[in-house]
Design an enzyme around this catalytic site. Structure first.
Site, PDB file in Angstrom:
ATOM      1  CG  HIS A  77      84.390  99.419 -20.713  1.00 16.90           C
ATOM      2  ND1 HIS A  77      83.637  99.515 -21.855  1.00 16.90           N
ATOM      3  CD2 HIS A  77      85.187  98.323 -20.878  1.00 16.90           C
ATOM      4  CE1 HIS A  77      83.967  98.537 -22.687  1.00 16.90           C
ATOM      5  NE2 HIS A  77      84.894  97.793 -22.113  1.00 16.90           N
ATOM      6  CG  HIS A 233      88.882  98.015 -25.322  1.00 16.87           C
ATOM      7  ND1 HIS A 233      88.173  99.078 -24.828  1.00 16.87           N
ATOM      8  CD2 HIS A 233      88.182  96.906 -24.975  1.00 16.87           C
ATOM      9  CE1 HIS A 233      87.085  98.645 -24.221  1.00 16.87           C
ATOM     10  NE2 HIS A 233      87.051  97.335 -24.299  1.00 16.87           N
ATOM     11  CG  ASP A 237      87.946  94.865 -21.823  1.00 20.65           C
ATOM     12  OD1 ASP A 237      87.155  95.764 -21.504  1.00 20.65           O
ATOM     13  OD2 ASP A 237      87.901  94.277 -22.930  1.00 20.65           O
ATOM     14  CG  HIS A 260      85.458  90.435 -20.305  1.00 21.59           C
ATOM     15  ND1 HIS A 260      86.051  91.464 -19.615  1.00 21.59           N
ATOM     16  CD2 HIS A 260      84.985  90.982 -21.447  1.00 21.59           C
ATOM     17  CE1 HIS A 260      85.929  92.575 -20.298  1.00 21.59           C
ATOM     18  NE2 HIS A 260      85.288  92.314 -21.421  1.00 21.59           N
TER      19      HIS A 260
HETATM   20 ZN   LIG Z   1      85.858  96.202 -23.008  1.00 21.15          ZN
END
Ligand SMILES: [Zn+2]
Length: 305
Positions: A77, A233, A237, A260
């Site tokens: 972030h 969001h 990311d 991720h």
């Molecule tokens: Zn995040």
């Protein structure tokens, strides 16, 4: 010239680590041109961990980096905020392994950067410009970069949950669009996963103050900040994870159901495929209008000369 930028002065905040639950001091400090973004662990002899794919470490629920066994976690972030606001060079001091989670979004980091102020450095900014497509897919998870004149992200997610089925959004990422449309979007999790994470000693700092929690029949938080806060969001990311290539990217990032692990695997693949991009300097030089040239009217009432 589109110059490299750093912070005008140093600035600090205190927060908690999402997984450890420990208090963390974070300080952002100005750095010279071509320094890049580097984490520094003040509790471990000021050891530095540059924010690059070369230092990628285990990805559990967030993105972690390590250098000579010194780690920093939950970096995405903050990296998304820095790259989107155009901070090329900065020292990020932490007295703990985790970047504080703040409210689960990038908005508090934007606030810090704006409070510190931005300083132009006398060196041209470099960009990584995509010149041919690069893609990875793992089952139904996909991520790709395509040539484009701007940095754009298209993200789509789908879950088997009554409150979160399918969301998709495309956005050209500029400082303004990131600050207004993406930075405030908070991380999210499912209540059933929270219990499992806690049993594994994770998310000890997690609460409704720093994550949207989806229960079986409702959202445990009072309200969403955007109707499609979830996919926003995911864009946040992805922007933060892609920043690990070390330059702002000019290209169209398209991701479906990624996370991720896939974002960071992809960032490493991008750097590996060196024929798919070029590093260019300052492509957005202000246009020089020759004396006497015709200027196109851009709005009603603005006469062409
Ligand atoms: Zn995040």
């Amino acid at each position: 010239m589109d110059a490299q930028r750093t912070l005008r002065r140093q600035i600090s905040c205190v927060g908690i680590g999402l997984h450890s639950g420990n208090k963390v001091n974070l300080t952002l400090k100005p750095a010279p041109a071509d320094f890049g973004v580097r984490f520094r662990r003040t509790d471990l002899g000021h050891h530095e961990v540059p924010a690059t794919v070369n230092n990628l470490a285990g990805i559990q629920l967030a993105t972690g980096l390590a250098n000579n066994e010194v780690s920093v976690e939950t970096v995405e972030h903050l990296l998304a905020a820095l790259v989107s606001v155009g901070i090329d060079n900065v020292i990020i001091e932490l007295n703990s392994p985790e970047v504080p989670i703040m409210d689960g979004s990038a908005a508090p980091f934007i606030y810090l950067i704006h409070e510190a102020g931005v300083k132009r450095l006398s060196a041209a900014r470099k960009y990584l410009k995509i010149v041919r497509p690069i893609a990875i897919s793992r089952g139904d998870k996909r991520i790709a970069l395509y040539p484009s004149d701007h940095f754009k992200v298209t993200y789509s997610i789908s879950y088997d949950h009554p409150l979160l089925r399918h969301q998709s959004r495309t956005l050209r990422i500029t400082e303004e669009s990131f600050v207004d449309e993406i930075a405030p979007a908070r991380t999210f999790t499912f209540l059933k996963d929270v219990e499992m994470m806690r049993q594994n000693g994770l998310a000890l700092g997690g609460s409704l103050e720093n994550a949207i929690v989806l229960g079986e029949t409702g959202i445990l938080n009072n309200a969403l900040r955007f109707e499609d806060e979830f996919v926003r969001h995911k864009i946040l990311d992805a922007v933060g994870d892609l920043a690990l290539v070390g330059y702002p990217v000019i290209g169209h990032l398209v991701a479906h159901r990624a996370g991720h692990a896939l974002h960071t695997e992809f960032a490493a693949k991008v750097l590996d495929e060196a024929d798919a991009w070029r590093v260019i300097e300052a492509p957005f030089e202000p246009a020089v209008i020759p004396f006497g040239a015709k200027i196109k009217a851009t709005a009603p009432g603005l006469a062409a000369t």
